[in-house]
Scaffold this active site. Sequence first.
Site, PDB file in Angstrom:
ATOM      1  N   SER A  72     -14.073   8.586 -29.520  1.00  0.00           N
ATOM      2  CA  SER A  72     -13.569   9.873 -29.102  1.00  0.00           C
ATOM      3  C   SER A  72     -12.195   9.824 -28.408  1.00  0.00           C
ATOM      4  O   SER A  72     -11.517  10.854 -28.334  1.00  0.00           O
ATOM      5  CB  SER A  72     -14.569  10.542 -28.170  1.00  0.00           C
ATOM      6  OG  SER A  72     -14.747   9.794 -26.994  1.00  0.00           O
ATOM      7  N   LYS A 101      -7.198  10.178 -20.784  1.00  0.00           N
ATOM      8  CA  LYS A 101      -8.057  11.000 -21.640  1.00  0.00           C
ATOM      9  C   LYS A 101      -8.444  12.260 -20.863  1.00  0.00           C
ATOM     10  O   LYS A 101      -8.622  12.201 -19.632  1.00  0.00           O
ATOM     11  CB  LYS A 101      -9.298  10.165 -22.000  1.00  0.00           C
ATOM     12  CG  LYS A 101     -10.287  10.803 -22.944  1.00  0.00           C
ATOM     13  CD  LYS A 101     -11.384   9.790 -23.293  1.00  0.00           C
ATOM     14  CE  LYS A 101     -12.415  10.334 -24.246  1.00  0.00           C
ATOM     15  NZ  LYS A 101     -13.433   9.317 -24.621  1.00  0.00           N
ATOM     16  N   SER A 141     -16.012   4.563 -27.865  1.00  0.00           N
ATOM     17  CA  SER A 141     -14.868   5.485 -27.851  1.00  0.00           C
ATOM     18  C   SER A 141     -13.551   4.908 -27.370  1.00  0.00           C
ATOM     19  O   SER A 141     -12.511   5.555 -27.516  1.00  0.00           O
ATOM     20  CB  SER A 141     -15.197   6.717 -27.016  1.00  0.00           C
ATOM     21  OG  SER A 141     -15.939   7.599 -27.811  1.00  0.00           O
TER      22      SER A 141
HETATM   23  N1  GLN Z   1     -19.090   7.877 -31.548  1.00  0.00           N
HETATM   24  C1  GLN Z   1     -20.053   7.811 -30.508  1.00  0.00           C
HETATM   25  C2  GLN Z   1     -20.656   9.168 -30.252  1.00  0.00           C
HETATM   26  O1  GLN Z   1     -20.275  10.092 -30.923  1.00  0.00           O
HETATM   27  C3  GLN Z   1     -19.453   7.235 -29.255  1.00  0.00           C
HETATM   28  C4  GLN Z   1     -18.652   8.186 -28.472  1.00  0.00           C
HETATM   29  C5  GLN Z   1     -18.210   7.654 -27.157  1.00  0.00           C
HETATM   30  O2  GLN Z   1     -18.177   6.438 -26.932  1.00  0.00           O
HETATM   31  N2  GLN Z   1     -17.904   8.566 -26.252  1.00  0.00           N
HETATM   32  O3  GLN Z   1     -21.500   9.333 -29.424  1.00  0.00           O
END
Ligand code: GLN
Length: 490
Positions: free
Chosen positions: A154, A79, A178
């Site tokens: 994400s 990532k 994410s």
């Molecule tokens: N969807 C969650 C957020 O927007 C989790 C994102 C993540 O785990 N980085 O914060």
Amino acid sequence: MEKTKGKIKYLGELLRNKEISCQELTTKYLESINQDNGKLNAYVSVTEQEALDTAKAVDKKIASGEELSPLEGIPMTLKDNISTKDIETTCCSKILQGYVPIYNATVWDLLKSQNAVLLGKTNMDEFAMGSSCETSCFGGANNPHNLAHVAGGSSGGVASAVGGNIAAYGLGSDTGGSIRQPASFCGLVGLKPTYGAVSRYGLIAYASSLDQIGPITSTVEDAALVFDAISKKDPMDSTSQGGAEPTLAKLNQDIKGLKIGVAKEYFEGVRDDVKKALEQSIKTYVSLGAQIVYFDLPVLKYALPVYYILACAEASSNLGRYDSIRYGYRTDENYHSIHEMICKTRSEGFGKEVQRRILLGTYVLSSGYYDAYYKKAQRLRGAVVKAFQNAFQSCDVILTPTVPMTAFEQGFSSKDQIETYQTDICTVPINIAGLPAISIPCGFDSKGLPIGMQLIGNTFCESTILNAAYQFENACANQIYKNVDLGVKL
Ligand code: GLN
């Protein structure tokens, strides 16, 4: 071909048996990226030379008869918030475009020392803030099962690449879901380790008390292999403790008598087809000899507000460093003071969602509102931790949906941001409590989009959830894993 045989072991055997050279394997993947990345938008940069150089070194080892380590020569991705020395790392934000780290994240050092073949860096929501990958400054990654749907977020790019077979596996980060949510959306396995099991050194911070790095893979065995490779105590991260024990050797243990906890609160608001797939999964576990234990989890309703207050508060502090003075994007020459330069840079460099969270985080930390929001959220965090501790007195594993629905159509998040936040309900409590959890595929909806099941374990009990997931995977091999494409087409 055996359906649930791990993809990594399979490719490793091809290399060891000299059925394919590492340079050929890497070239095949690079060609597939060339062919398919246009439609998946999974990679934001491709590191062809790095990949081919490593492959050459692996081929040399094979030719001289040296033993290969488990991840050696396997093409993979990271990532784009995992720092890679001399390779651009952007967090998919305009503010970090052109930023080239001068050091490696510990996880990348660990994999690199095994000659993992890095194919490139993958797409993500900007600074990991989002659930669809659509806040990326490069546009979102698409779902390999249906390109009109998102890959999730994400870590959407990793999931899109692994699901689309343009990487054998990848590392993502998980602050509130994410790793698990995109794995669920793309029919993959995603492991969010216990807080502290994997070093965060070199992971560009979103919310430091919640962030963890973990694998997104095609099978459970792959997840165990990668987790074992990256779970090491690291002096560069004071919160790192390393893993409790290697997990791979513990797969394939009988789960007769394993106590699986199910809380009704976790099934409220969950779409019917997802609920049905989960009910079927519970039946599968019963047929494998597991015992289902029902319990209440009333604190679940606090998890989302607690998460969004704490995550934004920490983000507002972590993202304070982007001032454009030492690195990253800087506004044009049109400013009259340093203050104006920083203001303009941050307004132009950060996307809307990131700005919203910085503002919210700064607000909840401000002197007048600190007690009302931040302090209250911290106290409630304690209540969530306690509730899970209590639950683990009577069960070994907790079973829930990973997401209350399947992959959104493109554009869903921009239409209704609040509803998008609500879809994080099943995953965020795990980060709040610092627990390990895995998402594995457990069915498909009527459109053929994958449904994910989440198994939560007690702290440092990765091997328990991986083994429980492995047993399920074996039991369902022919129905759910029919889409797992184990290798490159030779
Ligand atoms: N969807 C969650 C957020 O927007 C989790 C994102 C993540 O785990 N980085 O914060």
